[in-house]
Design an enzyme around this catalytic site. Structure first.
Site: not given
Ligand code: SF4
Length: 395
Positions: A124-125, A206, A209, A232
């Site tokens: 996701c990151c 985010c 998270c 991240c």
């Molecule tokens: S911090 Fe969480 S929601 Fe944001 S990009 Fe990374 S995994 Fe995705």
């Protein structure tokens, strides 16, 4: 005045010279010089508009408010962060704030239901932060970050200037600041505070998270709480590779210095590239080996993977995590052959590669020389993620 012309010379040499030149400078002086020194080149500030971001944003506004500021909107941020971003940019008079987002087609392909963070935060990151940032940084020779040494072990040796993969310079003007310095600067300059700080969020990322931090906890304890993750990927430090060549293992010496060919990282160490001649374009019918780029649409391979012995996935940059997502998706589609990560993958990413389903990594001879097998081995508890062992029912 910002320096606008591209710089020449290897990044590592320029970083060494800059660190020597500005070793005894204060943060604001480092920042001022970074913006104007021809050896740094075209530079942007990357800001999350988080809890402490306003310090660098304020310094930039004093030095040159037209300095490009890259704001990564993951589209998973707190509403308070978006409001704060608008407020700070306006009050400081920043004139070149660029909002960076993931490409809609990438989001549609990899995270259509916005739930990827629940199953794979690294992917996701990579999708929402790392890849968009990599694109946004393409025109720049350097970027400024707010990282500090006190923020954890992975940052404890941070220098003002870092070599990012021999591609770009990372500038950390606040590297030596302590928490009190940050607070003092904000108070002295009457800077607006992120509203979530007062509500128990000393570090803000985010919304899904980031959680509240209890008194006495590490300020970053609320980021990816309960997960083995504290970066991240944007601040991935390969930089310690640039301290100088490390003693190679005998096998690495033999392969790198005599043959100069790529080497394969496997669970038992560096190995010969026994399939390097077998790769064919992904659209070649009947191929037993496939080469995929980071943009590949793996759904187009459904039903075509029988008999494909190995798939090699390209990583065009250290900070580009799309290959991990492709590997994970191929495994979810049931692909049971070998997966090889090729290109810009370094030892620190080995555990991630294993976790997402890769069996091996193909790296350059030069990297193998600088990162001997022991470094790869030391990085990762990869056996916990040994996909092939699980396939065999042994894991
Ligand atoms: S911090 Fe969480 S929601 Fe944001 S990009 Fe990374 S995994 Fe995705």
């Amino acid at each position: 005045m910002r320096h606008e012309t591209p710089t020449a010379g290897p990044v590592a040499a320029r970083v060494a010279a800059l660190n020597a030149r500005y070793r005894n400078h204060a943060a604001i002086a480092v920042l001022r010089r970074a913006i104007s020194d021809p050896e740094v080149g075209r530079v942007a500030l990357v800001s999350s508009f988080g809890a402490e971001s306003v310090v660098l944003l304020h310094m930039i506004s004093v030095i040159d408010r037209a300095t490009p500021v890259l704001f990564i909107d993951t589209q998973m941020l707190f509403a308070e962060t978006l409001a704060y971003q608008t407020e700070v940019a306006a009050s400081l008079g920043l004139s070149d704030v660029r909002t960076i987002r993931a490409r809609p087609e990438a989001l549609a392909a990899h995270d259509p239901d916005r739930l990827l963070h629940k199953t794979d935060t690294d992917a996701c990151c990579a999708l929402r932060k790392t890849e968009p940032l990599e694109r946004a940084l393409a025109p720049f020779d350097a970027w400024i970050t707010g990282r500090k040494r006190f923020q954890g072990q992975t940052r404890s040796r941070l220098d003002f200037f870092e070599n990012e993969g021999d591609q770009r310079i990372k500038v950390n003007p606040l590297a030596h600041w302590r928490p009190d310095d940050v607070q003092e600067y904000m108070v002295n300059n009457r800077l607006p505070r992120h509203p979530l700080v007062a509500r128990g969020y000393p570090s803000i990322g985010c919304a899904p998270c980031t959680s509240r931090v209890a008194p006495g906890e590490d300020p970053r304890a609320g980021r990816w709480r309960g997960q083995d993750k504290d970066e991240c990927g944007i601040h991935f430090v390969d930089g310690k590779m640039v301290r100088g060549p490390l003693p190679p293992t005998p096998s690495a010496t033999d392969r790198n210095e005599e043959h100069q060919m790529n080497v394969i990282v496997t669970d038992t160490g560096f190995a010969a590239d026994d399939l390097s001649g077998a790769f064919q374009p992904a659209d070649t019918p009947g191929a037993t080996a496939l080469d995929l780029g980071p943009e590949a649409d793996v759904t187009a391979l459904a039903g075509r993977l029988d008999g494909v012995e190995i798939i090699r996935i390209a990583f065009p940059a250290f900070s580009d995590g799309r290959g991990f997502t492709l590997a994970r998706r191929l495994r979810m589609m049931g692909y049971g052959g070998r997966l090889r990560a090729a290109g810009h993958v370094i030892a620190d990413q080995y555990a991630m590669a294993r976790r997402t389903g890769f069996d091996e990594v193909e790296i350059s001879a030069d990297l193998a020389r600088r990162q001997p097998w022991e470094q790869w081995q030391a990085r990762a508890d990869w056996r916990a993620h040994d996909y092939q062992a699980r396939l065999r029912g042994a894991g």
